[in-house]
Design a protein around this motif. Sequence first.
Motif, PDB file in Angstrom:
ATOM      1  N   LEU A   4       0.880  -1.152   0.000  1.00  0.00           N
ATOM      2  CA  LEU A   4       0.000   0.000   0.000  1.00  0.00           C
ATOM      3  C   LEU A   4       0.930   1.218   0.000  1.00  0.00           C
ATOM      4  O   LEU A   4       1.553   1.532   1.014  1.00  0.00           O
ATOM      5  CB  LEU A   4      -0.891   0.003   1.246  1.00  0.00           C
ATOM      6  CG  LEU A   4      -2.091   0.944   1.268  1.00  0.00           C
ATOM      7  CD1 LEU A   4      -3.002   0.701   0.078  1.00  0.00           C
ATOM      8  CD2 LEU A   4      -2.855   0.788   2.573  1.00  0.00           C
ATOM      9  N   ALA A  96      -5.303  -1.985   7.916  1.00  0.00           N
ATOM     10  CA  ALA A  96      -4.704  -2.427   6.656  1.00  0.00           C
ATOM     11  C   ALA A  96      -3.591  -3.444   6.917  1.00  0.00           C
ATOM     12  O   ALA A  96      -3.485  -4.465   6.232  1.00  0.00           O
ATOM     13  CB  ALA A  96      -4.153  -1.234   5.884  1.00  0.00           C
ATOM     14  N   TRP A 101      -1.878  -6.026   4.325  1.00  0.00           N
ATOM     15  CA  TRP A 101      -1.256  -5.015   3.471  1.00  0.00           C
ATOM     16  C   TRP A 101      -0.010  -4.453   4.145  1.00  0.00           C
ATOM     17  O   TRP A 101       0.081  -4.434   5.379  1.00  0.00           O
ATOM     18  CB  TRP A 101      -2.241  -3.888   3.176  1.00  0.00           C
ATOM     19  CG  TRP A 101      -3.343  -4.320   2.262  1.00  0.00           C
ATOM     20  CD1 TRP A 101      -4.475  -5.002   2.614  1.00  0.00           C
ATOM     21  CD2 TRP A 101      -3.405  -4.152   0.848  1.00  0.00           C
ATOM     22  NE1 TRP A 101      -5.246  -5.265   1.513  1.00  0.00           N
ATOM     23  CE2 TRP A 101      -4.611  -4.750   0.402  1.00  0.00           C
ATOM     24  CE3 TRP A 101      -2.574  -3.549  -0.084  1.00  0.00           C
ATOM     25  CZ2 TRP A 101      -4.997  -4.769  -0.925  1.00  0.00           C
ATOM     26  CZ3 TRP A 101      -2.947  -3.549  -1.418  1.00  0.00           C
ATOM     27  CH2 TRP A 101      -4.153  -4.160  -1.827  1.00  0.00           C
ATOM     28  N   PRO A 103       1.979  -1.064   4.437  1.00  0.00           N
ATOM     29  CA  PRO A 103       1.971   0.379   4.137  1.00  0.00           C
ATOM     30  C   PRO A 103       3.386   0.942   4.032  1.00  0.00           C
ATOM     31  O   PRO A 103       4.208   0.755   4.940  1.00  0.00           O
ATOM     32  CB  PRO A 103       1.237   0.990   5.336  1.00  0.00           C
ATOM     33  CG  PRO A 103       0.645  -0.167   6.093  1.00  0.00           C
ATOM     34  CD  PRO A 103       1.524  -1.334   5.803  1.00  0.00           C
ATOM     35  N   ALA A 160       0.154  -3.984  -5.866  1.00  0.00           N
ATOM     36  CA  ALA A 160       0.151  -2.792  -5.016  1.00  0.00           C
ATOM     37  C   ALA A 160      -0.909  -1.791  -5.451  1.00  0.00           C
ATOM     38  O   ALA A 160      -1.363  -1.798  -6.605  1.00  0.00           O
ATOM     39  CB  ALA A 160       1.530  -2.134  -5.053  1.00  0.00           C
ATOM     40  N   TRP A 161      -1.295  -0.930  -4.532  1.00  0.00           N
ATOM     41  CA  TRP A 161      -2.181   0.205  -4.809  1.00  0.00           C
ATOM     42  C   TRP A 161      -1.481   1.476  -4.363  1.00  0.00           C
ATOM     43  O   TRP A 161      -0.683   1.447  -3.426  1.00  0.00           O
ATOM     44  CB  TRP A 161      -3.502   0.070  -4.048  1.00  0.00           C
ATOM     45  CG  TRP A 161      -4.531  -0.782  -4.728  1.00  0.00           C
ATOM     46  CD1 TRP A 161      -4.484  -2.134  -4.895  1.00  0.00           C
ATOM     47  CD2 TRP A 161      -5.765  -0.344  -5.303  1.00  0.00           C
ATOM     48  NE1 TRP A 161      -5.609  -2.573  -5.546  1.00  0.00           N
ATOM     49  CE2 TRP A 161      -6.415  -1.496  -5.810  1.00  0.00           C
ATOM     50  CE3 TRP A 161      -6.387   0.895  -5.439  1.00  0.00           C
ATOM     51  CZ2 TRP A 161      -7.657  -1.432  -6.444  1.00  0.00           C
ATOM     52  CZ3 TRP A 161      -7.623   0.964  -6.069  1.00  0.00           C
ATOM     53  CH2 TRP A 161      -8.246  -0.192  -6.561  1.00  0.00           C
ATOM     54  N   VAL A 208      -8.477   3.754   2.259  1.00  0.00           N
ATOM     55  CA  VAL A 208      -8.030   2.460   2.772  1.00  0.00           C
ATOM     56  C   VAL A 208      -9.180   1.449   2.707  1.00  0.00           C
ATOM     57  O   VAL A 208      -8.983   0.293   2.297  1.00  0.00           O
ATOM     58  CB  VAL A 208      -7.485   2.581   4.200  1.00  0.00           C
ATOM     59  CG1 VAL A 208      -7.217   1.204   4.801  1.00  0.00           C
ATOM     60  CG2 VAL A 208      -6.213   3.413   4.206  1.00  0.00           C
ATOM     61  N   VAL A 211      -9.584   0.180  -0.851  1.00  0.00           N
ATOM     62  CA  VAL A 211      -8.560  -0.808  -1.253  1.00  0.00           C
ATOM     63  C   VAL A 211      -8.849  -2.153  -0.586  1.00  0.00           C
ATOM     64  O   VAL A 211      -8.770  -3.205  -1.250  1.00  0.00           O
ATOM     65  CB  VAL A 211      -7.148  -0.301  -0.868  1.00  0.00           C
ATOM     66  CG1 VAL A 211      -6.119  -1.401  -1.116  1.00  0.00           C
ATOM     67  CG2 VAL A 211      -6.792   0.934  -1.665  1.00  0.00           C
TER      68      VAL A 211
END
Length: 214
Positions: A4, A96, A101, A103, A160-161, A208, A211
Amino acid sequence: MPLLLLDLDNTLLDRAGPFRRWGERFLDSIGAPHTDIDWLISIDADGLTDRWDLADAIRDRYELRIPSIDLVEELHDGVVAQTRLDPLTACALRIADDAGWVPVVVCNGTVRVEDAKIRQTGLDQYVADWVISEEAGVSKPNPRIFALAAQRVRMPLRGAWVIGDSPEADIGGAAAVGLPSVWLHRGRTWSDVRFAPSRTVDGLIAAVATVLAR
């Protein structure tokens, strides 16, 4: 465990509010009219104006004798001192992370200022790592900085975002590297015809959630 990739200013940490608070105190300290805050915010251009140029503009307008270097220091340190981590942002990052995920902060700026924001607000406790353009030698929207972020945590970019508020740096960068993105509109309308965000939301919490619900 996908990445992320998150912008810092006005995404993870509010910048507009801290700059306004600093500006109001600064204007008061030099005896300038309170209404000049609108001029100061306008000339700052949401942080896009070079700090040296901003310092010179302030010195010229108010005929200050303070050296430009001291005013640049004040611009850096004063805004950092006013910056706070929203508990809801911290909560969203924790959620997240719990969801698998990873970050990572990807931001343009100087190491001294951006690193101080991340550490002094406690944001460093909620992200795996961060990449700052000055240190990386490359800035968003260049795809290389996103690749460096992935390398920093030894993970692939695939899956990934990108989340951010800058159309050019964040969403344009995501498009350049072939990643989906979430744009924080902050009351603006999307107008760029070269690329577009995968999703548009009004804040980090919604971004968030978007996603995680993909």
